[in-house]
Design an enzyme around this catalytic site. Structure first.
Site, PDB file in Angstrom:
ATOM      1  N   LYS A 176      31.570  27.856  29.168  1.00 12.44           N
ATOM      2  CA  LYS A 176      32.267  29.081  29.567  1.00 12.44           C
ATOM      3  C   LYS A 176      32.394  29.206  31.090  1.00 12.44           C
ATOM      4  CE  LYS A 176      29.995  32.629  28.283  1.00 12.44           C
ATOM      5  NZ  LYS A 176      29.526  33.202  29.547  1.00 12.44           N
ATOM      6  N   ARG A 214      28.194  41.958  26.758  1.00 14.75           N
ATOM      7  CA  ARG A 214      27.367  41.187  25.832  1.00 14.75           C
ATOM      8  C   ARG A 214      26.809  42.051  24.717  1.00 14.75           C
ATOM      9  NH1 ARG A 214      25.931  37.103  29.715  1.00 14.75           N
ATOM     10  NH2 ARG A 214      24.260  35.750  29.324  1.00 14.75           N
ATOM     11  N   ARG A 217      21.264  20.136  30.879  1.00 14.53           N
ATOM     12  CA  ARG A 217      22.101  20.574  32.002  1.00 14.53           C
ATOM     13  C   ARG A 217      21.318  20.604  33.324  1.00 14.53           C
ATOM     14  NH1 ARG A 217      25.763  25.933  31.400  1.00 14.53           N
ATOM     15  NH2 ARG A 217      23.795  27.069  31.396  1.00 14.53           N
ATOM     16  N   ARG A 237      18.040  24.942  35.427  1.00 14.59           N
ATOM     17  CA  ARG A 237      17.837  26.388  35.409  1.00 14.59           C
ATOM     18  C   ARG A 237      16.644  26.707  34.531  1.00 14.59           C
ATOM     19  NH1 ARG A 237      23.309  29.688  34.185  1.00 14.59           N
ATOM     20  NH2 ARG A 237      21.897  30.752  32.768  1.00 14.59           N
ATOM     21  N   ARG A 287      17.867  32.356  24.195  1.00 15.94           N
ATOM     22  CA  ARG A 287      19.165  32.877  24.655  1.00 15.94           C
ATOM     23  C   ARG A 287      20.199  32.792  23.534  1.00 15.94           C
ATOM     24  NH1 ARG A 287      20.521  29.295  29.318  1.00 15.94           N
ATOM     25  NH2 ARG A 287      22.339  30.564  29.763  1.00 15.94           N
TER      26      ARG A 287
HETATM   27  P1  AMP Z   1      24.273  33.931  32.114  1.00 16.81           P
HETATM   28  O1  AMP Z   1      24.356  33.111  33.359  1.00 16.81           O
HETATM   29  O2  AMP Z   1      25.583  34.639  31.805  1.00 16.81           O
HETATM   30  O3  AMP Z   1      23.741  33.174  30.923  1.00 16.81           O
HETATM   31  O4  AMP Z   1      23.234  35.111  32.405  1.00 16.81           O
HETATM   32  C1  AMP Z   1      21.891  34.844  32.756  1.00 16.81           C
HETATM   33  C2  AMP Z   1      21.004  36.021  32.383  1.00 16.81           C
HETATM   34  O5  AMP Z   1      21.447  37.207  33.089  1.00 16.81           O
HETATM   35  C3  AMP Z   1      21.052  36.419  30.922  1.00 16.81           C
HETATM   36  O6  AMP Z   1      20.186  35.625  30.110  1.00 16.81           O
HETATM   37  C4  AMP Z   1      20.600  37.880  31.005  1.00 16.81           C
HETATM   38  O7  AMP Z   1      19.203  37.975  31.230  1.00 16.81           O
HETATM   39  C5  AMP Z   1      21.303  38.364  32.270  1.00 16.81           C
HETATM   40  N1  AMP Z   1      22.660  38.879  31.946  1.00 16.81           N
HETATM   41  C6  AMP Z   1      23.874  38.355  32.330  1.00 16.81           C
HETATM   42  N2  AMP Z   1      24.894  39.089  31.855  1.00 16.81           N
HETATM   43  C7  AMP Z   1      24.348  40.099  31.134  1.00 16.81           C
HETATM   44  C8  AMP Z   1      24.887  41.186  30.381  1.00 16.81           C
HETATM   45  N3  AMP Z   1      26.211  41.368  30.239  1.00 16.81           N
HETATM   46  N4  AMP Z   1      24.003  42.032  29.783  1.00 16.81           N
HETATM   47  C9  AMP Z   1      22.678  41.883  29.924  1.00 16.81           C
HETATM   48  N5  AMP Z   1      22.104  40.860  30.583  1.00 16.81           N
HETATM   49  C10 AMP Z   1      22.916  39.977  31.208  1.00 16.81           C
END
Ligand code: AMP
Length: 229
Positions: free
Chosen positions: A18, A93, A132, A165, A176
């Protein structure tokens, strides 16, 4: 259509590609790429109050509470560079986030134009996430199995060090995905009911996924005025 703001929400589970697709699509659309995860990581690096609040949730692979997340993203959409729209990545989300977004966009006279969902099956996702590696300097993304760097641990683009990461490590990656399926699938249903969801096969190669996304956007909202020629 071409002059109204384009709000596209790119959805897909962690590991669906994504982030890569979002950057490319936003560039081609000529709108900012608004990634909630990137904004949270920026706050963590800067050690802001918001970063300190979000970090424990992020480290566990859990979602940061809706109220702070919604306020943070809406604030970003109010910035002048979003005047022609934005490509949202990682937000909403949860259903309350999606509802809050609709309400706030309506206040600006905007609405969501399209929600492409990049579909990839679960075993493929875990394999992708666990391998990754990311360059600490320039952000280039590698994969130990599918796209290894020429020298282990070193970025081909800028020579920077590669790191994994914290939340890509297998246990957190599984968490996740579990959170994604529990909390985020209802968001897909929410947009499907509004006729905004289109499904894109995320197991094709990167260029094919991009072309499929572009075709879907052009069909839904026309060629945006801000798009690259
Ligand atoms: P991502 O890089 O999009 O996977 O986001 C990394 C982390 O940021 C996620 O595992 C959440 O802890 C937090 N996060 C990102 N976007 C959201 C969202 N829309 N709602 C809640 N937590 C978020």
């Amino acid at each position: 259509m071409a002059s109204s703001p384009v709000i596209v929400i790119l959805m897909g589970p962690p590991g669906a590609g994504k982030g890569t697709q979002a950057k490319r699509l936003a560039e081609r659309l000529g709108v900012p790429h608004v990634a909630s995860g990137d904004i949270f990581r920026w706050h963590v690096r800067q050690d802001t109050e918001l970063g300190r609040l979000a970090k424990p949730y992020m480290d566990r692979g859990d979602l940061v509470p809706d109220d702070v997340t919604i306020a943070m993203v809406i604030d970003r959409l109010r910035q002048p560079d979003c005047a022609h729209g934005a490509l949202l990545d990682g937000f909403p989300r949860t259903v309350p986030q999606a509802q809050a977004l609709d309400e706030r966009l309506a206040e600006f006279g905007w609405c969501v134009g399209l929600v492409p969902f990049i579909r990839v099956n679960e075993e493929v996702l875990i394999r992708r996430l666990a391998g990754r590696w990311i360059c600490r300097k320039c952000g280039a993304v590698y994969h130990s199995e599918f796209r290894p760097p020429s020298r282990p641990g070193v970025c081909d683009v800028c020579g920077g060090p590669l790191y994994q990461r914290e939340d890509d490590k297998p246990e957190t990656a599984k968490r996740r995905l579990q959170v994604y399926f529990e909390r985020t699938l209802p968001v897909l249903v929410y947009y499907e009911r509004q006729g905004l969801l289109v499904e894109i096969d995320g197991e094709q190669d990167i260029d094919e996924v991009h072309q499929a996304l572009w075709r879907a956007v052009v069909m839904a909202v026309g060629t945006p005025a801000t798009a690259e020629a």
